[in-house]
Design a protein around this motif. Structure first.
Motif, short mmCIF file in Angstrom:
data_model
loop_
_atom_site.label_atom_id
_atom_site.label_comp_id
_atom_site.label_asym_id
_atom_site.label_seq_id
_atom_site.Cartn_x
_atom_site.Cartn_y
_atom_site.Cartn_z
N LEU A 1 -1.29 -31.23 -68.94
CA LEU A 1 -0.95 -29.81 -69.11
C LEU A 1 -2.24 -29.01 -69.33
N THR A 2 -3.07 -28.97 -68.31
CA THR A 2 -4.33 -28.23 -68.41
C THR A 2 -4.07 -26.73 -68.40
N GLY A 3 -4.81 -26.03 -69.24
CA GLY A 3 -4.69 -24.57 -69.29
C GLY A 3 -3.57 -24.07 -70.17
N THR A 4 -2.81 -24.95 -70.76
CA THR A 4 -1.73 -24.54 -71.66
C THR A 4 -1.48 -25.68 -72.64
N THR A 5 -0.53 -25.50 -73.53
CA THR A 5 -0.14 -26.56 -74.46
C THR A 5 1.36 -26.77 -74.36
N LEU A 6 1.80 -27.95 -74.75
CA LEU A 6 3.22 -28.23 -74.71
C LEU A 6 3.98 -27.31 -75.66
N GLY A 7 3.37 -27.01 -76.81
CA GLY A 7 4.01 -26.10 -77.76
C GLY A 7 4.27 -24.73 -77.15
N GLU A 8 3.28 -24.20 -76.42
CA GLU A 8 3.46 -22.90 -75.77
C GLU A 8 4.56 -22.96 -74.71
N GLU A 9 4.57 -24.05 -73.95
CA GLU A 9 5.58 -24.18 -72.91
C GLU A 9 6.98 -24.30 -73.51
N ILE A 10 7.08 -24.94 -74.66
CA ILE A 10 8.39 -25.12 -75.29
C ILE A 10 8.88 -23.84 -75.96
N VAL A 11 8.03 -23.20 -76.76
CA VAL A 11 8.47 -22.07 -77.57
C VAL A 11 8.35 -20.75 -76.82
N ARG A 12 7.20 -20.53 -76.19
CA ARG A 12 6.98 -19.25 -75.52
C ARG A 12 7.80 -19.15 -74.24
N ASP A 13 7.74 -20.18 -73.42
CA ASP A 13 8.38 -20.12 -72.10
C ASP A 13 9.70 -20.87 -72.01
N ARG A 14 9.98 -21.71 -73.00
CA ARG A 14 11.18 -22.57 -72.96
C ARG A 14 11.26 -23.28 -71.61
N ASN A 15 10.16 -23.89 -71.27
CA ASN A 15 9.94 -24.45 -69.94
C ASN A 15 10.48 -25.89 -69.86
N LEU B 1 12.61 -40.73 -90.10
CA LEU B 1 11.27 -40.43 -90.64
C LEU B 1 10.33 -39.95 -89.54
N PHE B 2 10.47 -40.54 -88.36
CA PHE B 2 9.62 -40.14 -87.24
C PHE B 2 9.88 -38.68 -86.86
N LEU B 3 11.15 -38.29 -86.82
CA LEU B 3 11.46 -36.91 -86.46
C LEU B 3 10.95 -35.95 -87.53
N LYS B 4 11.04 -36.35 -88.79
CA LYS B 4 10.50 -35.51 -89.86
C LYS B 4 8.98 -35.36 -89.71
N LEU B 5 8.32 -36.44 -89.29
CA LEU B 5 6.87 -36.38 -89.05
C LEU B 5 6.56 -35.43 -87.90
N LEU B 6 7.37 -35.48 -86.83
CA LEU B 6 7.16 -34.56 -85.71
C LEU B 6 7.31 -33.11 -86.16
N GLU B 7 8.27 -32.87 -87.05
CA GLU B 7 8.46 -31.51 -87.56
C GLU B 7 7.25 -31.05 -88.37
N ARG B 8 6.70 -31.95 -89.18
CA ARG B 8 5.53 -31.58 -89.98
C ARG B 8 4.32 -31.30 -89.10
N LEU B 9 4.20 -32.02 -87.98
CA LEU B 9 3.06 -31.84 -87.09
C LEU B 9 3.26 -30.67 -86.13
N SER B 10 4.47 -30.18 -86.04
CA SER B 10 4.78 -29.13 -85.07
C SER B 10 4.23 -27.77 -85.53
N PRO B 11 3.68 -26.98 -84.60
CA PRO B 11 3.18 -25.64 -84.96
C PRO B 11 4.29 -24.59 -85.05
N TYR B 12 5.52 -24.99 -84.74
CA TYR B 12 6.63 -24.04 -84.77
C TYR B 12 7.75 -24.59 -85.64
#
Length: 278
Positions: A242-256, A162-173
Motif C-alpha cells: 500500500l504505497t502512498g497511503t496507509t491501511l488505516g486511511e483506506e479503512i477509516v477515510r475511504d472505507r475501501n 486478547l489478540f483483538l484487544k491488542l489490535l484495538e490498542r494498536l489502532s489509530p482509530y
C-alpha cells in the motif's frame, strides 16, 4: 460398500448438527425481534444475518472434521463417538459465539446490529466464527481426551479475544465506534485478522496430547510467536503493498473494501506460512 454406508451415516449425523445450528441461529434471531432467519435472508436480503448463520454452520463442519480424522475403533464405536463429540462441539460453539459477542464487541448488541443490516458486525462475527471452527477442529484432532480438547479450545478462544484487544490498542482509530457505524472495511479487516490467528492457533493446538506441562508451554510459546510474527509481517505487508497511503486511511477515510480484500489475501497467506513453519 461398508465404507460408503459409513460415509452416509456420518453425513446424516453432520446434517443433524447443521439443522441444530440453523435452529439455534433462528431462535436467537426470533428472540431479538419480530422476525425470522428465513425472512431476514430471503425477503430482506440481509447479508449480515446470512454471515452469522454461514459462519456458524462452517464452524460446526470444521469442528466435526476433528473427530472424523481420528483413527477408527470400529463402526459402531466411531458413530457413537462422533455423535457424542458432535453434541460437545456444538455446545462449545454456542458458548464461544456468546463469548465473542460479549468480549470482542462489548459496546454493541450484535444481534440487533445485524438485524439492522450492519455488515461490519457480520463480517467481524464471521471471522471470529471461522477462527473458532479452525481451533475447534485442531483441538479435537489426534489422540487425547475430551477434557484436554476443551481446555486447549478455550485457551485458543481466550487468545483470539486478547489478540483483538491488542489490535484495538494498536489502532489509530476507534474500532468500536467504526464498527457501530457500519464500516464494512474495518469489519472485514478485523474478521480476516481473526481468521489469520485462527490458522496459527490451530497449528499450535493440533496433534496428540502428551503432557499438560509440555503441551501448555508449547501452546503459549506458539501463540506468542504467532501473534508477534503476524503483527510484524502485517505491518511489512502494509508498507510494501500500500504505497502512498496507509491501511488505516483506506479503512477509516475511504472505507475501501478493495484495499482490505487485497491485504487480507496477503495476510492469510502469511498466516498459512507461519502455521506451516511452527
Amino acid at each position: 460398500m461398508i465404507h460408503a454406508l459409513a460415509s452416509l451415516v456420518f453425513l446424516a449425523l453432520a446434517f443433524a448438527v447443521f439443522w441444530l445450528a440453523h435452529r439455534l441461529c433462528a431462535d436467537r434471531i426470533a428472540r431479538a425481534g419480530d422476525t425470522s432467519l428465513e425472512e431476514q435472508v430471503c425477503a430482506r436480503n440481509n447479508a449480515a444475518v446470512a454471515l452469522r448463520f454461514a459462519s456458524f454452520a462452517l464452524a460446526s463442519a470444521l469442528g466435526l472434521c476433528g473427530p472424523l480424522m481420528a483413527p477408527s475403533t470400529g463402526f459402531l464405536r466411531d458413530v457413537g463417538w462422533f455423535a457424542f463429540t458432535g453434541a460437545v462441539l456444538l455446545a462449545l460453539l454456542v458458548a464461544a459465539f456468546a463469548m465473542l459477542d460479549r468480549l470482542v464487541l462489548p459496546g454493541i448488541d450484535n444481534t440487533k446490529a445485524i438485524l439492522d443490516g450492519n455488515l461490519s458486525v457480520g463480517l467481524t462475527e464471521a471471522g471470529g466464527g471461522l477462527a473458532t471452527g479452525l481451533i475447534l477442529k485442531a483441538a479435537f484432532t489426534g489422540q487425547g481426551t475430551v477434557f484436554s480438547g476443551v481446555v486447549f479450545f478455550l485457551l485458543g478462544q481466550l487468545t483470539l479475544v486478547l489478540f483483538l484487544k491488542l489490535l484495538e490498542r494498536l489502532s489509530p482509530y476507534d474500532d468500536q465506534a467504526e464498527i457501530a457505524q457500519g464500516n464494512a472495511a474495518l469489519g472485514l479487516h478485523l474478521g480476516s485478522m481473526l481468521v489469520c490467528l485462527g490458522i496459527i492457533l490451530a497449528s499450535a493446538v493440533s496433534g496428540d496430547f502428551s503432557h499438560w506441562g509440555e503441551d501448555l508451554a508449547a501452546f503459549g510459546l506458539a501463540a506468542v510467536r504467532g501473534v508477534a510474527l503476524l503483527l510484524a509481517c502485517s505491518w511489512l505487508a502494509d508498507k510494501v503493498f500500500l504505497t502512498g497511503t496507509t491501511l488505516g486511511e483506506e479503512i477509516v477515510r475511504d472505507r475501501n473494501l478493495a484495499a482490505v480484500i487485497a491485504e487480507a489475501g496477503v495476510k492469510l497467506g502469511i498466516a498459512l506460512i507461519i502455521a506451516a513453519t511452527a
